[in-house]
Every structure is written in C-alpha cells, then in structure tokens.
Design an enzyme around this catalytic site. Structure first.
Site, short mmCIF file in Angstrom:
data_model
loop_
_atom_site.label_atom_id
_atom_site.label_comp_id
_atom_site.label_asym_id
_atom_site.label_seq_id
_atom_site.Cartn_x
_atom_site.Cartn_y
_atom_site.Cartn_z
N GLY A 45 0.84 -1.19 0.00
CA GLY A 45 0.00 0.00 0.00
C GLY A 45 0.87 1.24 0.00
N GLN A 50 2.77 9.89 1.63
CA GLN A 50 4.07 9.22 1.58
C GLN A 50 4.89 9.63 0.36
OE1 GLN A 50 2.24 5.14 2.39
NE2 GLN A 50 4.23 5.00 3.40
N CYS A 105 6.05 -0.07 7.48
CA CYS A 105 5.62 1.07 6.68
C CYS A 105 6.79 1.52 5.82
CB CYS A 105 5.17 2.19 7.61
SG CYS A 105 4.66 3.69 6.77
N LEU A 106 6.52 1.85 4.56
CA LEU A 106 7.60 2.28 3.66
C LEU A 106 8.26 3.57 4.13
CD1 LEU A 106 6.03 1.50 0.14
CD2 LEU A 106 7.63 0.11 1.47
N HIS A 147 -4.45 0.77 7.78
CA HIS A 147 -3.09 1.32 7.83
C HIS A 147 -2.98 2.49 6.85
CE1 HIS A 147 1.41 0.93 8.20
NE2 HIS A 147 1.30 1.60 7.06
N GLU A 148 -3.43 2.28 5.61
CA GLU A 148 -3.34 3.33 4.59
C GLU A 148 -4.28 4.49 4.92
OE1 GLU A 148 -0.84 3.32 2.65
OE2 GLU A 148 -0.35 1.25 3.15
N HIS A 151 -2.87 6.98 7.21
CA HIS A 151 -1.95 7.93 6.56
C HIS A 151 -2.68 9.20 6.12
CE1 HIS A 151 2.01 6.19 6.40
NE2 HIS A 151 1.56 5.04 5.94
#
Length: 196
Positions: A45, A50, A105-106, A147-148, A151
């Site tokens: 995701g 991000q 997480c990226l 999670h997304e 963000h």
C-alpha cells in the site's frame, strides 16, 4: 515514474489530508506513479502523503499476502484480488475484537511492530473514475486498508504503540528522519544534513 518515499519526521505525514475531485491535475498519472513506486519498494500500500501530497488518495495491492500459508482460504482469496485505488475514503464503522499483526511502513523502513486493530470495517470511497462504493472488509484486507487510511488522517502505525515500545524505537525513528538508514528504494528525508 518512481517517486521518492517521504521518511518519518516529514510534516506531510502528520497532515489530515484534503479531499479531491475529478479535476485534480494529472490524477491518472499520479496513480500510475504511486503504483510503480509501491511495487518498486515491495509495498502492499502507498498513501499520497508518503510521496509528499496531502490528499485523500491511496493505492493498495495486497496480493503478495495471498501466498501466506498461515491465512485461511477466504482471506487468501480476498487478498489475491485486493488491488484498488481509494479516493476520499472514510471509515463508517469498525467492529470486532482487536487483534495484533506485525506491521511495517515504507516511510519507516526497518521498523516492524505488532499493532492492534479491529478486524472488520465498513468503508465508503471513490474509485479512480469517481464512482462511490460502500463495502465491508475483514481480516488482513481490513488491516491494510486501516493502515493506509491512517496515513490520510495524519496517523502512523507507531502512534498506536505503547509508550514503552515508542521509547524503545525512538532512536531508530530519529535516525530514519536524518537519513541514517539504508532502504532498497528512493527516499526523501526531512532532517538530512546537507554535505557542505
């Protein structure tokens, strides 16, 4: 085009994002770039903050989880095709008893922690053609969505940890924001000291 992923510590990751409409400039190209960036970083995701944009947009492709032998057949079948664009998403209801899953997480490379989330969510969102959908997600699909979704609300998974766990990873998070980390993908660090 592969975009740099914004690292922990950047203020954009803390913004509650704004809704967009079909007139948002170069939206199709942005979505394509976000997907390419996500795949390049082996993510499941990626949310617009991000990549430095404070808009209510994220992409998910949870198909890599479909290979997980620990999941039941229903979960694996759902995840195999869970590949979508979410615009202006909102959570209508979260239900069920919270369960733990090891999240990463990226924007926070090399940090993974167990996070508790509810297993079932009712959501509403628009797809890339701005058609509105309402649906119920369960299990890992619900978790990836949550999670997304966090963000675009300015929330990171590390916010959901106990104060003890937060203290244990504090130095690591500081190092990430300063660029003292090796990631296998391009990143943008908010507190990177420029070499003179």
């Amino acid at each position: 085009m592969i975009l740099p992923v914004v690292a922990y510590g950047d203020p954009v990751l803390r913004k509650a994002c704004t809704e967009i409409d079909a007139n948002y400039p170069n939206l199709k190209e942005l979505i394509a770039n976000m997907k390419e960036t996500m795949y390049n970083a082996s993510g499941v995701g990626l949310a617009a903050p991000q990549i430095g944009k404070a808009i209510r947009l994220f992409v998910i492709d949870a198909s890599p989880f479909a290979e997980d032998e620990d999941l039941d057949d229903n979960d694996r079948a759902t995840l195999k095709t869970f590949n979508r664009v979410f615009i202006n998403a909102r959570i209508i209801e979260e239900e069920g008893e919270e369960w733990a899953f090891n999240e990463g997480c990226l924007s926070i490379p090399d940090v993974r922690q167990d996070v508790y989330r509810q297993p079932k969510v009712t959501i509403e969102y628009q797809d890339e053609d701005f058609k509105t959908h309402t649906e119920v997600l369960e299990g890992l699909a619900a978790r990836v969505f949550q999670h997304e979704y966090d963000h675009i609300e300015g929330i990171l998974f590390t916010d959901k940890l106990s104060s003890l766990k937060k203290r244990l990873i504090k130095k690591k998070l500081e190092n990430i924001s300063k660029g003292k980390i090796r990631a296998d993908y391009r990143m943008r660090f908010p507190n990177l000291k420029k070499k003179k």
